[in-house]
Design a protein around this motif. Structure first.
Motif, short mmCIF file in Angstrom:
data_model
loop_
_atom_site.label_atom_id
_atom_site.label_comp_id
_atom_site.label_asym_id
_atom_site.label_seq_id
_atom_site.Cartn_x
_atom_site.Cartn_y
_atom_site.Cartn_z
N ARG C 229 -5.42 42.04 -23.24
CA ARG C 229 -4.51 41.97 -22.09
C ARG C 229 -3.71 43.26 -21.93
O ARG C 229 -3.44 43.70 -20.81
N MET C 230 -3.34 43.89 -23.05
CA MET C 230 -2.58 45.14 -22.95
C MET C 230 -3.48 46.27 -22.43
O MET C 230 -3.02 47.13 -21.67
N GLU C 231 -4.77 46.26 -22.83
CA GLU C 231 -5.70 47.23 -22.26
C GLU C 231 -5.85 47.02 -20.76
O GLU C 231 -5.99 47.98 -20.00
N VAL C 233 -3.55 45.87 -18.70
CA VAL C 233 -2.36 46.45 -18.08
C VAL C 233 -2.50 47.98 -18.03
O VAL C 233 -2.23 48.61 -17.00
N GLU C 234 -2.97 48.55 -19.13
CA GLU C 234 -3.09 50.01 -19.21
C GLU C 234 -4.11 50.55 -18.21
O GLU C 234 -3.84 51.52 -17.51
N ALA C 238 -0.17 47.50 -13.98
CA ALA C 238 0.60 46.31 -14.34
C ALA C 238 0.24 45.10 -13.47
O ALA C 238 0.22 43.98 -13.96
N GLN C 239 -0.07 45.33 -12.19
CA GLN C 239 -0.44 44.21 -11.31
C GLN C 239 -1.95 44.04 -11.20
O GLN C 239 -2.44 43.08 -10.61
#
Ligand SMILES: [Fe+3]
Ligand SMILES: [Fe+3]
Lengths: 118, 282, 282, 118
Positions: C229-231, C233-234, C238-239
């Protein structure tokens, strides 16, 4: 294993399973009762029950069940006991009173029935 | 890392709150029920938990049918007790533990539980009565732990399966044990045992089934996952589905538990009341 | 039993609704975007779905942080489009399909998805704009299918993992195919592709990553579950986490799909816009 | 595999992950903005911004960020962009205006930056 349809419910005598079908039927009634969490709504209902039922769009059978204080009819009409309990509170009915009304017993008889299962 | 001390079950009937208010603990009707609590009080005094995870089922105060979550976890700084429709006086708010709440939510969503997070939540008798039973005078008890409320849906079918409830508990236990703080946690599973409020079968109580549940929840909770949800309605009564809270609590304790005390009494209000204290191996 | 015809993805940017209102389809800014839709319109006219499962993410109209569900499924007779804060005129309600909703909810809760059921729900641009794109004039289009809205949380971290989103879709597909009615269903996955509205990185778009997602969502969605999930976002912004809706849609289609049309355009508003129509094997 | 703590977030320059920590900080601010879905609340805010912020219990840094129209400060203070967008709407700011404000660009420059990524 339970089957994949909302008709999977087994028949349990004297018991209505509050599933989607019942919820669709009872939404307005349950919403009115949920809103009895607020004292001002309880007062408004007591002051004008017919107007308040109209406001929530209850259908005729639901209004008649409330006029008749007929708990079984309210359940048949999609009422959920957790919300109906708030309506019962307005009439100062205990859960034993409500149990008696549904099973054709006096409150005292209903309490004895409960104790007899010990 | 945090430690799970154990789990406690209790009924959470509104009438119990009323009996506490009026000091009826030694009244003949109430005594057999309240006799289940002194050992629990002693255990709590001995272990002094820092946090309480209170697993209960909302009864139409915190949630309505417009948004009915299967599993909701509070993530607020405090939890208000509000009027449930009977005009009973509301208590002061119960202090929350939002850092722990978010740790649990992060861990459980990663473990594929589809949590509804609640940053504001009114809590009803299902949450409050157990707090008053275990920490007399709550929320005004100096030993009251900070709370994480968890509510499971027993209002609107479909309700979660018994297996899902037990698995929820297992994932909850894993989350708690990975919380990076030296802290002691107790878990409540509130509600039940057998009762039915609605329909021609109102007043139904099933002692044999309750005893079967009490036996297995201690030593063999997996056995109970064989019960289908409709069987649970049939055998525990329409509102006896609150036994799901016991399954959730039990899952969090792990395999190795010791039963410290047990009480069972029929009836309190319309309900068979069960109290159980299970301690986790250190 | 019901049949899943296929799935359609689209961005759901509020500005698109505005462009439709003003008839800007042939405006140079808008034309490359709207060029993605004629083939979709032809396919819809050809297949005439009876139901549409609209998988979108609410942006702060239907849900607030007090009760934020991971997965919410509408079960109402109709869905109101309400003021989202910008004073835009609201549309007439969209007709629901509560029998299908409850069938899905029953099936998915049994399959251990912890659904929040919504018997009343206000739907925002995430739901409405795709309906207007695919059924011009909606809700006043005689071909408009009855709808089941499904919203996943992309507002509050933790959001569901990409694997959970794909698995959600698989369980949804199973539920739809067991619905005991001869009916045709189309599934929308709305939102994305890469964009970021907030922070110093506002305006971030990632064409390479979008192309990677577009390729794999068709032929190898399992590959995408390796993205954390952080990948996401990256790499998507963010959206851009709205791509989870595409994963949920894709899971419901099964292994054997045919790509009918694809469009990709940068930018519409702050966003890389992607449109994809996938047809299921008959 | 992601780790089990809400500090697992990787550092993404220029990006604030709206997790539990940020949500705890921003609840009052986000609630005020969520309530801007209703026109009467938008009007009340416009008529008396200070009184309205007081009503929702915003802390000082949140009030100052709003007075300064400082979007980055609002985010730092726990504001979530989906709710803040409703506040931006009151000031008739488009998402490109908001993008420009956050990145030190004019709106036109911000639009060109977007198009340059095609
Ligand atoms: Fe209860
Ligand atoms: Fe969006």
């Amino acid at each position: 294993m339970e089957s994949h349809s909302h008709d999977y419910h087994i028949d349990i005598p004297g018991t209505t399973v509050f599933d989607g079908r019942m919820a669709m039927k009872g939404y307005a009634l349950n919403k009115m009762c949920y809103d009895f969490n607020r004292a001002e709504n309880r007062e408004a209902f007591k002051a004008d029950p017919e107007g308040w039922m109209e406001k929530y769009g209850l259908r005729d059978a639901q209004r008649q069940a409330i006029r008749d204080n007929d708990i079984l009819a309210m359940i048949e009409e999609g009422g959920n006991i957790y919300y109906l309990a708030k309506l019962a509170g307005i009439f100062k009915l205990s859960v034993q009173d409500v149990g008696g009304l549904q099973t054709g017993r006096t409150t005292e008889e209903f309490k004895q029935f409960l104790a007899s299962q010990a | 890392m945090a430690q799970v001390l154990g789990g406690i079950t209790t009924s959470h009937i509104p009438a119990v709150g009323n009996a506490i208010d009026k000091g009826l603990q030694d009244d003949p009707y109430w005594k057999p029920f309240f006799d289940g609590y002194p050992k629990v009080h002693a255990w709590i005094r001995q272990h002094k938990p820092d946090y309480v995870v209170n697993i209960y089922n909302d009864h139409g105060l915190g949630f309505f049918l417009d948004r009915m979550p299967t599993f909701a976890i509070g993530a607020a700084h405090e939890y208000r007790n509000e009027d449930e429709g009977w005009g009973l006086p509301s208590l002061a708010p119960f202090p929350g533990a939002p850092e722990l709440s978010w740790h649990i939510i992060e861990s459980m969503v990663e473990d594929e539980f589809d949590i509804t997070s609640c940053q504001e939540l009114a809590v009803d008798h299902g949450f409050v009565v157990p707090m008053q039973l275990f920490w007399p005078g709550a929320p005004n008890n100096p030993d009251l732990p900070r709370a994480v409320p968890i509510s499971a849906n027993t209002v609107q079918h479909p309700i979660p399966t018994l297996k899902r409830a037990l698995d929820f508990g297992k994932a909850l236990g894993k989350a708690l044990r990975s919380f990076p703080e030296e802290a002691k946690v107790v878990i409540l599973g509130t509600g039940g045992l057998s009762h039915q409020l609605d329909g021609q079968r109102a007043g139904f109580i099933n002692k044999d089934f309750d005893q079967y549940c009490l036996e297995n929840i201690v030593s063999n909770p997996e056995e109970l996952t064989r019960i289908s949800r409709m069987e649970l309605v049939e055998k525990a009564g329409a509102q006896g589905t609150e036994f799901l809270m016991w399954m959730m609590m039990r899952g969090a304790l792990g395999d190795d538990v010791t039963e410290i005390t047990r009480n069972y009494h029929i009836p309190i209000s319309n309900t068979a009341a069960g109290t159980l204290l299970l301690e986790c191996a250190a």
